[in-house]
Design an enzyme around this catalytic site. Structure first.
Site: not given
Ligand code: PGA
Length: 258
Positions: A12, A14, A98, A100, A170, A176, A216
């Site tokens: 992903n 983003k 997601h 976000e 998640e 992140g 992460s």
């Molecule tokens: P990350 O993001 O691996 O940077 O923690 C995962 C995601 O949002 O799908």
């Protein structure tokens, strides 16, 4: 049971990577194509880079997908992207729900449910995300929250379709932050999600659906996650932006490499 499910690793990106950066990644990313038999790999770039990344990945045994869609084939929806447009660019998957988008853009379970249905109607497979916030976790509400997101977000989806899609667990606090969930905690929640799916959509769907962990994930922790019975792959943000670290994660996701 786990042996039957092929691991799936999805990137992903983003809101990262311009067209030229996406093009460089696709050119740079190389893997032994024989690995495609062991691990399914999907890259989800921003919309603007989808075409160039898709073109660059052709023949490499890698799929690509969108990070969102609007639940309509076309229309007066300024700034949105339709499932037809994603199909037109050769997408197989689309990330939906997601955190976000849930938390920064206010997407509700009901709106996400419309998207899921429209994705299936256009032969796009959702990578459907669920996960609790830190506050919800501390309140002991992880299972309640994930169950609600699953039941509302996937309401009306047929068992046979559910079996083909991908769920990503998640935890919001792990995204992140560099702080991943422990493999034991991730496995516990993912086993719970599989149980909910078996109860609501039938045993067959519960056994067939692939459930990823996300938050992460990095080359250093991939094997621990993959050694868990119910974890069938990972959804990777930050560590998917560099071809070499993403490659390490893909290799680590092979069955038996744990
Ligand atoms: P990350 O993001 O691996 O940077 O923690 C995962 C995601 O949002 O799908």
């Amino acid at each position: 049971m786990k042996k039957l499910r092929k691991p799936i690793v999805a990137a992903n990106w983003k809101m990262y990577k311009t067209v030229s950066e996406g093009k460089s990644f696709a050119a740079e990313f190389s893997w032994e194509t024989s690995l495609a038999r062991e691990v399914e790999v999907v890259i989800c770039p921003p919309f603007t880079a989808l075409q160039v990344v898709g073109d660059g990945l052709k023949g490499k045994g890698i799929k690509w997908g969108g990070q969102n869609l609007y639940p309509s084939a076309e229309g007066a929806f300024t700034g949105e992207i339709s499932p037809l447009m994603l199909k037109d660019l050769g997408c197989t998957y689309v990330i939906l729900g997601h955190s976000e988008r849930r938390h920064l853009l206010g997407e509700t379970d009901e709106f996400i449910n419309q998207k899921v249905k429209v994705a299936f109607a256009h032969e796009l497979l959702p990578i459907f995300c669920v996960g609790e916030t830190l506050e919800q976790r501390e309140d002991g509400k992880t299972e309640e929250v994930c169950r609600r997101q699953l039941e509302h977000g996937l309401a009306g989806v047929k068992g046979a379709d559910l079996a083909r899609m991908v769920i990503a667990y998640e935890p919001v606090w792990a995204i992140g932050t560099g702080v991943n969930a422990s493999p034991e905690d991730a496995e516990k929640t993912i086993a719970f999600l599989r149980q909910v799916i078996s109860e609501q959509w039938g045993q067959e769907a519960g056994e067939a659906v692939r459930i990823q962990y996300g938050g992460s994930v990095k080359p250093q922790n991939i094997k621990e996650f993959m050694s868990c019975a119910n974890i069938d792959g990972v959804l990777v943000g930050g560590a998917s932006l560099k071809a070499d670290s993403f490659y390490e994660i893909v290799r680590g996701a092979r069955r038996g490499s744990e």
